[in-house]
Design a protein around this motif. Structure first.
Motif, PDB file in Angstrom:
ATOM      1  N   PRO A 269       0.834  -1.339  -0.046  1.00 10.87           N
ATOM      2  CA  PRO A 269       0.138  -0.096  -0.008  1.00 10.87           C
ATOM      3  C   PRO A 269       0.765   1.262  -0.097  1.00 10.87           C
ATOM      4  N   SER A 270       2.057   1.189   0.813  1.00 12.56           N
ATOM      5  CA  SER A 270       2.744   2.497   0.619  1.00 12.56           C
ATOM      6  C   SER A 270       3.529   2.891  -0.520  1.00 12.56           C
ATOM      7  N   VAL A 271       3.661   1.805  -1.456  1.00 14.34           N
ATOM      8  CA  VAL A 271       4.267   2.209  -2.803  1.00 14.34           C
ATOM      9  C   VAL A 271       3.382   3.077  -3.632  1.00 14.34           C
ATOM     10  N   MET A 272       3.849   4.330  -4.070  1.00 18.68           N
ATOM     11  CA  MET A 272       3.176   5.186  -4.839  1.00 18.68           C
ATOM     12  C   MET A 272       2.818   4.890  -6.143  1.00 18.68           C
ATOM     13  N   PRO A 273       1.521   5.135  -6.600  1.00 10.05           N
ATOM     14  CA  PRO A 273       0.924   4.777  -7.763  1.00 10.05           C
ATOM     15  C   PRO A 273       1.590   5.845  -9.173  1.00 10.05           C
ATOM     16  N   GLN A 274       2.707   5.519  -9.046  1.00  5.44           N
ATOM     17  CA  GLN A 274       3.627   6.308 -10.256  1.00  5.44           C
ATOM     18  C   GLN A 274       4.849   5.343 -10.344  1.00  5.44           C
ATOM     19  N   LEU A 275       5.378   5.660 -11.544  1.00  3.73           N
ATOM     20  CA  LEU A 275       6.529   4.816 -12.222  1.00  3.73           C
ATOM     21  C   LEU A 275       7.079   5.851 -13.146  1.00  3.73           C
ATOM     22  N   HIS A 276       8.482   5.999 -12.685  1.00  5.81           N
ATOM     23  CA  HIS A 276       9.315   6.604 -13.562  1.00  5.81           C
ATOM     24  C   HIS A 276      10.084   5.817 -14.377  1.00  5.81           C
ATOM     25  N   MET A 277       9.801   5.639 -15.740  1.00  9.52           N
ATOM     26  CA  MET A 277      10.678   4.677 -16.371  1.00  9.52           C
ATOM     27  C   MET A 277      11.241   4.935 -17.875  1.00  9.52           C
ATOM     28  N   PRO A 278      12.327   5.348 -17.912  1.00  9.82           N
ATOM     29  CA  PRO A 278      13.105   5.977 -19.265  1.00  9.82           C
ATOM     30  C   PRO A 278      12.823   5.233 -20.431  1.00  9.82           C
ATOM     31  N   LEU A 279      12.214   6.125 -21.365  1.00  7.55           N
ATOM     32  CA  LEU A 279      11.956   5.282 -22.882  1.00  7.55           C
ATOM     33  C   LEU A 279      13.181   5.533 -23.488  1.00  7.55           C
ATOM     34  N   GLN A 280      13.664   6.673 -23.821  1.00 11.48           N
ATOM     35  CA  GLN A 280      14.780   7.430 -24.466  1.00 11.48           C
ATOM     36  C   GLN A 280      14.423   7.378 -25.855  1.00 11.48           C
ATOM     37  N   SER A 281      13.925   6.494 -26.551  1.00 14.17           N
ATOM     38  CA  SER A 281      13.604   6.534 -27.852  1.00 14.17           C
ATOM     39  C   SER A 281      12.406   5.346 -28.339  1.00 14.17           C
ATOM     40  N   GLY A 282      11.696   5.708 -29.007  1.00 13.82           N
ATOM     41  CA  GLY A 282      10.472   4.686 -29.504  1.00 13.82           C
ATOM     42  C   GLY A 282      10.740   4.061 -30.972  1.00 13.82           C
ATOM     43  N   SER A 283      12.194   4.276 -31.262  1.00 10.72           N
ATOM     44  CA  SER A 283      12.494   3.533 -32.402  1.00 10.72           C
ATOM     45  C   SER A 283      13.438   2.482 -32.312  1.00 10.72           C
ATOM     46  N   ASP A 284      12.920   1.306 -32.667  1.00  6.81           N
ATOM     47  CA  ASP A 284      13.632  -0.074 -32.255  1.00  6.81           C
ATOM     48  C   ASP A 284      15.136   0.007 -32.674  1.00  6.81           C
ATOM     49  N   ARG A 285      15.290   0.839 -33.821  1.00  4.59           N
ATOM     50  CA  ARG A 285      16.634   0.748 -34.454  1.00  4.59           C
ATOM     51  C   ARG A 285      17.383   1.816 -33.563  1.00  4.59           C
ATOM     52  N   ILE A 286      16.811   2.789 -33.437  1.00  5.60           N
ATOM     53  CA  ILE A 286      17.931   3.837 -32.419  1.00  5.60           C
ATOM     54  C   ILE A 286      17.997   3.228 -30.925  1.00  5.60           C
ATOM     55  N   LEU A 287      17.162   2.193 -30.518  1.00  6.84           N
ATOM     56  CA  LEU A 287      17.413   1.875 -29.312  1.00  6.84           C
ATOM     57  C   LEU A 287      18.630   0.813 -29.373  1.00  6.84           C
ATOM     58  N   LYS A 288      18.732   0.220 -30.394  1.00  3.22           N
ATOM     59  CA  LYS A 288      19.699  -0.765 -30.644  1.00  3.22           C
ATOM     60  C   LYS A 288      21.022  -0.015 -30.689  1.00  3.22           C
ATOM     61  N   VAL A 289      21.156   1.155 -31.232  1.00  7.04           N
ATOM     62  CA  VAL A 289      22.286   1.961 -31.562  1.00  7.04           C
ATOM     63  C   VAL A 289      22.391   2.686 -30.177  1.00  7.04           C
ATOM     64  N   MET A 290      21.525   2.830 -29.292  1.00 12.22           N
ATOM     65  CA  MET A 290      21.881   3.249 -28.124  1.00 12.22           C
ATOM     66  C   MET A 290      22.430   2.284 -27.032  1.00 12.22           C
ATOM     67  N   ARG A 291      22.312   0.885 -27.695  1.00  9.85           N
ATOM     68  CA  ARG A 291      22.661  -0.280 -26.846  1.00  9.85           C
ATOM     69  C   ARG A 291      21.770  -0.275 -25.647  1.00  9.85           C
ATOM     70  N   ARG A 292      20.221   0.018 -25.923  1.00  6.37           N
ATOM     71  CA  ARG A 292      19.428  -0.275 -24.854  1.00  6.37           C
ATOM     72  C   ARG A 292      18.534  -1.511 -25.064  1.00  6.37           C
ATOM     73  N   SER A 293      18.635  -2.683 -24.441  1.00 13.25           N
ATOM     74  CA  SER A 293      18.393  -3.868 -24.997  1.00 13.25           C
ATOM     75  C   SER A 293      16.978  -4.461 -25.081  1.00 13.25           C
ATOM     76  N   TYR A 294      16.125  -3.453 -24.620  1.00 16.39           N
ATOM     77  CA  TYR A 294      14.606  -3.673 -24.951  1.00 16.39           C
ATOM     78  C   TYR A 294      14.150  -2.913 -26.167  1.00 16.39           C
TER      79      TYR A 294
END
Ligand code: SF4
Length: 508
Positions: A269-294
């Motif tokens: 219950p004490s965990v706040m209903p919020q989440l900060h999660m970096p996307l960085q890019s919506g392009s899978d090609r750019i995520l790959k060049v960024m070496r972000r593995s999702y």
């Protein structure tokens, strides 16, 4: 490995009267947290915070190397202090943080009036280095290659009476190509759960009601001691601590985000209903060049599962615009993911070349005007989404933790604070009501919304709950000036709010 060199600096200075200090902070929450430790160390060593507007005897720069021009800004500030040092011969200047870790002795070569340079791994040495610089009348540069002492085991001087940061890990095992953190902060080091929980308990005993667990990648917490479920367990255990009303964390990495963490968030219950999660890019090609593995589908899938498990969470993110090689099509994919994600807020950055990172050497660095134009389109889209999402809350009840440093606004008569989902809320007080203290909770109703805030002007639906955090704020006031106002408070102490995502802070 440790490296210590001595270079000529300011003349020796006998220690007679207690000396004052000021810590100037640049960069991320990790640095804000580190600055609290630096202030704590200096206070423990007999220094006291400089009065507002007065020249401190010791000025500490806690630097950040992530943004381009960070070094120009530092040397500009150091240049200004050189003049002040001439008129204030006892002044000592110390430079720490990521830029110091990276540039080391070049700092005293470029600014020989600096007295101490220390790295990210040896903050605990600051008082000794200042003393040694004064005694030996020469600059001290000490940079360690690995962590000497976990930051949270150092004494701390917290900025806020009601909110605290607790490090769960430092360093990062990822290799995002735009990021300098892995080379400066080293591999991830996880703190033992028992130490973390003991620190949270101590904070709560001191009046804190909101805690943020801090790490470069909180989802990989436990990798060092081989427990993949360690972060979810930690959330659940911290959630058991009586008196802790709000618990959050930053930052998770989408690649390592697992469903056991979503379940722990939803069921604690004490965990706040919020989440900060970096996307960085919506392009899978750019995520790959960024070496972000999702990939973007994984990111969106996590948001779906979080929203299915937790009612109305506020989801925020970080996005980089204009990464090298980003095409209009790549950028369009970012806009599409932003449209689908319905972020409550996005921290948007124009890509800036950071020497020392792999991305700095990539071909196809984009012209500034292209990046600027895309950035403006993204901000306009996100502003519209944030306003629409905020407007959905009009009429709903909201519990606001009144923030420090947000004095009652003379023009509007409102106080500010954060809702349970961390949205900024400006609250109108009923005629004649006593003013809540920072740390107190107000329950009210949302009456209007903008892209960056909610307004709660329904004074008929206003309820104040005094909290141990408000009492702690009163005690601090009593300690600092001896004139607490029992049952009421005037304006806040003038410190900057601990809530939100501070970028640049100045602390005394
Ligand atoms: S996850 Fe990536 S961006 Fe975050 S600290 Fe690690 S390397 Fe840097």
């Amino acid at each position: 490995m440790s490296e210590t060199i001595s270079l000529a600096a300011s003349p020796g200075q006998p220690r007679a009267t207690p000396r004052s200090y000021e810590v100037r902070t640049y960069g991320c929450q990790m640095n804000v947290h580190d600055s609290e430790r630096l202030s704590g160390l200096l206070s423990d060593a007999g220094y006291h915070p400089a009065e507002a507007g007065a020249q401190a005897d010791v000025v500490v720069f806690n630097t950040c190397a992530v943004r381009e021009n960070a070094d120009n800004r530092l040397y500009g500030n150091l240049g200004r202090l050189k003049e002040i040092k001439r008129e204030h011969p006892g002044l000592q200047i110390a430079v720490g943080g990521c830029l110091a870790q990276k540039d080391r002795d070049t700092i005293v070569q470029r600014a020989p009036w600096v007295d101490v340079v220390f790295g990210t791994h040896n903050m605990g040495s600051l008082p000794a280095l200042l003393e040694r610089a004064r005694h030996n009348a020469e600059a001290q540069v000490e940079i360690l290659e690995s962590l000497e002492q976990f930051p949270s085991t150092l004494p701390t001087k917290r900025e806020s009476a009601y909110a605290g940061w607790v490090s769960i890990s430092v360093g990062c095992n990822n290799t995002c190509t735009f990021c300098i953190v892995p080379s400066l902060r080293g591999k991830e080091k996880d703190r033992r759960p028992g130490d973390i929980l003991a620190e949270v308990e101590a904070l709560v005993a001191d009046g804190v009601i909101e805690v943020t667990l801090l790490g470069q990648n909180v989802n990989s917490y436990g990798a060092e001691f081989r427990d993949r479920g360690a972060f979810a367990k930690l959330l659940r255990a911290a959630g058991q601590i009586e008196g802790l009303e709000r618990l959050r964390f930053t930052s998770p990495h989408p690649a390592a985000f697992t469903d056991d963490v979503i379940a722990a968030m939803a069921e604690t219950p004490s965990v706040m209903p919020q989440l900060h999660m970096p996307l960085q890019s919506g392009s899978d090609r750019i995520l790959k060049v960024m070496r972000r593995s999702y990939r973007s589908s994984r990111f969106l899938g996590i948001l779906d599962r979080v929203r299915a498990a937790i009612p109305n969470p506020a989801i925020t993110t970080d996005i980089i615009v204009g990464f090298p090689g980003e095409t209009e099509e790549d950028f369009q994919q970012t806009l599409d993911v932003v449209e689908q994600s319905r972020f409550a807020q996005a921290f948007t950055f124009q890509y800036s070349r950071r020497p020392g990172t792999p991305a700095a050497d990539l071909p196809e660095q984009l012209p500034k005007e292209v990046v600027q134009e895309r950035f403006e389109r993204l901000v306009a889209l996100q502003d519209r989404i944030a306003r629409e999402e905020n407007e959905k809350l009009i009429g709903s009840e909201v519990e606001v933790l009144i923030a420090e440093g947000e004095a009652r606004k003379a023009d509007s008569g409102r106080l500010s604070g954060r809702a349970r989902d961390n949205r900024l809320v400006h609250v109108a007080l009923p005629e004649g009501a006593s003013t809540p203290r920072p740390g107190d909770m107000v329950t009210t109703r949302v009456t209007a919304a903008g892209s960056y805030f909610l307004l709660a002007d329904d004074t008929n639906h206003y309820q104040l709950r005094r909290t141990p955090a408000g009492d702690a704020w009163d005690r601090r006031q009593a300690d600092s000036c001896g004139v607490p106002a029992p049952g009421t408070s005037g304006s806040a102490s003038g410190g900057a709010t601990m809530l939100g995502m501070p970028a640049i802070r100045t602390r005394g």
